[in-house]
Design an enzyme around this catalytic site. Structure first.
Site, short mmCIF file in Angstrom:
data_model
loop_
_atom_site.label_atom_id
_atom_site.label_comp_id
_atom_site.label_asym_id
_atom_site.label_seq_id
_atom_site.Cartn_x
_atom_site.Cartn_y
_atom_site.Cartn_z
N HIS A 151 0.84 -1.21 0.00
CA HIS A 151 0.00 0.00 0.00
C HIS A 151 0.87 1.25 0.00
O HIS A 151 1.80 1.36 0.80
CB HIS A 151 -0.88 0.04 1.26
N TYR A 158 -8.48 5.06 8.57
CA TYR A 158 -8.47 5.37 10.00
C TYR A 158 -9.53 6.44 10.22
O TYR A 158 -9.39 7.55 9.70
CB TYR A 158 -7.11 5.91 10.44
N PRO A 207 -2.15 -0.08 19.43
CA PRO A 207 -2.00 -0.55 18.05
C PRO A 207 -2.24 0.49 16.96
O PRO A 207 -1.99 0.20 15.78
CB PRO A 207 -3.04 -1.68 17.95
N LYS A 239 2.72 -0.44 15.09
CA LYS A 239 4.17 -0.54 15.33
C LYS A 239 4.61 -1.78 16.11
O LYS A 239 5.80 -2.11 16.11
CB LYS A 239 4.65 0.70 16.12
N TYR A 299 4.88 6.26 9.72
CA TYR A 299 4.00 5.12 9.47
C TYR A 299 4.70 4.03 8.65
O TYR A 299 4.59 2.85 8.98
CB TYR A 299 2.71 5.60 8.78
#
Ligand code: FAD
Ligand code: DHB
Length: 396
Positions: A72, A201, A293, A297, A385
């Protein structure tokens, strides 16, 4: 029994450490208290950083990951009823994440270890550590109705947050840093084609939600819930209702529903112990630190720790150098604290806090709008990220 490194725990940390040591010609025995079937079926994390993927591929354990992992290049943030795309690869020189279940990584590493004929002992109970402050440590355990002693040079405590390794260190030698959050995640795995290509998200007045996936047939979804949530109060219909409410926007996009294959509650906490070493015992992964979460990570940190430990052990055995072992904890903790910050930040940005004042709600919204509108802010999210390169935390 004797080996060079006794590894406690066959999660991502213990299995990858065993694999990297084997490639470096160092003997290890992996001791796990659960069954192979149990660890291979445990559904947990699903996002691999670029460096994690590169390491797994370079180590020879990434063949299936390369074939089946979903690469992604962006994620969506959803707030104020609109999705905002965050480009991950543009600002990071082409780095990306790969969606591939933790249990698939675990399966690949178990298969590699068994193919190598390397020792991997499942269903070992009553595991106990001995002599970690001397130079002849050992591990005792029961297996197949017999008590065993494994003598070794070093012990790697890779047994997760609830393992025994951390507790073998005198409390007076450890500093604990901790934060618990006033919510948890209710996660489901559904047999439904993912209705979007990338992760979403969502910050919603009803609470956070996350849309993710495992394969072109399987969707992975999470909902913010109470920390003491009772799963029996969440029949599938209620879960879907809540997911529709938090994830769908007015533009006609719909979640695909399907049979719920698995559901569970994940608590949210930040936890770090310092140092990550005591005598001959080295802690790695969740045994040493937990992140909420939201930043994806946890597994990536476990991988980074064992890479550092494997290199330090290779320097010890191959070059009679102990400087890397001496620096292990400090090296790992630099990356750990960056991930702790990022995970806390993502969590604070996206969740509804029960005691949230209108002032804090406005600040949260201002930060979301900034991240969505500012290339500099979005680049910072992207860099964290996809994960900073290993080299960023090595050296002084
Ligand atoms: P673990 O995977 O916990 O492995 C430890 C191993 O040690 C286990 O196999 C355990 O059975 C074994 N063990 C424990 N005690 C003993 C003992 N006494 N003797 C021998 N063996 C022992 N991260 C995310 O980024 N996203 C998520 O959605 C997410 N969901 C999660 C859900 C849950 C329920 C949990 C617990 C964690 C989740 N995480 C998630 C975090 C991520 O999965 C962990 O960071 C990752 O598993 C760390 O790997 P590890 O090898 O250090 O520990
Ligand atoms: C997944 C889990 C996470 O914690 C996250 O931040 C993103 C995705 C997942 O399980 O797919």
């Amino acid at each position: 029994m004797r080996t060079q490194v006794a590894i406690i725990g066959a999660g991502p940390a213990g299995l990858l450490l065993g694999h990297l040591l084997r490639r470096a010609g160092i003997d290890a025995v992996v001791i796990e208290d659960r069954s192979r079937q149990h660890v291979e079926a445990r559904i947990r994390a699903g996002v691999l950083e670029q460096s994690t993927v590169d390491l797994l591929v370079a180590s020879g354990a990434g063949e299936r990951l390369q074939r089946q992992g979903l690469r992604h290049h962006g994620i969506d943030l959803l707030f104020g009823g609109r999705r905002h795309h965050i480009d991950l690869s543009g600002p990071t020189g082409g780095r990306a994440i790969t969606v591939y279940g933790q249990h698939e990584v675990v399966r690949d590493l178990i298969a590699a270890r068994l193919a190598d004929g390397a020792p991997l002992l499942f269903e070992a109970s009553g595991v106990a550590l001995h002599g970690i402050d001397g130079n002849a440590p050992g591990v005792t355990f029961e297996r197949g109705g017999r008590r065993h002693t494994l003598h070794c040079d070093f012990i790697a405590g890779c047994d997760g947050f609830r393992g025994v390794s951390r507790g073998a260190i005198p409390a007076s030698a450890l500093q604990v840093f901790e934060r618990t959050y006033p919510f948890a995640w209710l996660g489901i795995l559904a047999e439904a084609a993912p209705a979007a290509q990338e992760l979403i998200y969502a910050s919603h007045a009803r609470g956070f939600a996350l849309f993710s996936m495992r394969s072109p047939q399987i969707t992975r979804l999470y909902l913010q819930c109470r920390p003491d949530e009772d799963l029996t109060l969440w029949p599938d219909t209620r879960i879907w209702q809540e997911l529709h409410a938090r994830l769908e926007t007015g533009d006609g996009w719909r979640l695909n529903e399907g049979p719920v294959l698995q559901k569970g509650i994940t608590p949210m906490r930040s936890h770090v112990v310092e140092p990550m070493q005591y005598g001959r015992l080295f802690l790695a992964g969740d045994a040493a630190h937990i992140v909420p979460p939201t930043g994806a990570k946890g597994m990536n940190l476990a991988v980074a720790d064992v890479r550092t430990l494997a290199r330090a052990l290779a320097a010890h055995y191959g070059e009679c150098r102990d400087d890397l072992l001496a620096a292990y904890s400090a090296t790992c903790l630099r990356r750990v604290w960056r991930a702790e910050y990022f995970s806390w930040w993502m969590t604070s940005l996206l969740h509804r806090f029960p005691d949230q004042t209108p002032f804090m709600a406005r600040l949260q919204r201002a930060e979301l709008e900034y991240v969505a509108a500012s290339p500099a802010a979005a680049a910072s999210l992207a860099e964290n990220y996809v994960g900073l390169p290993f080299a960023a935390f090595e050296g002084e």
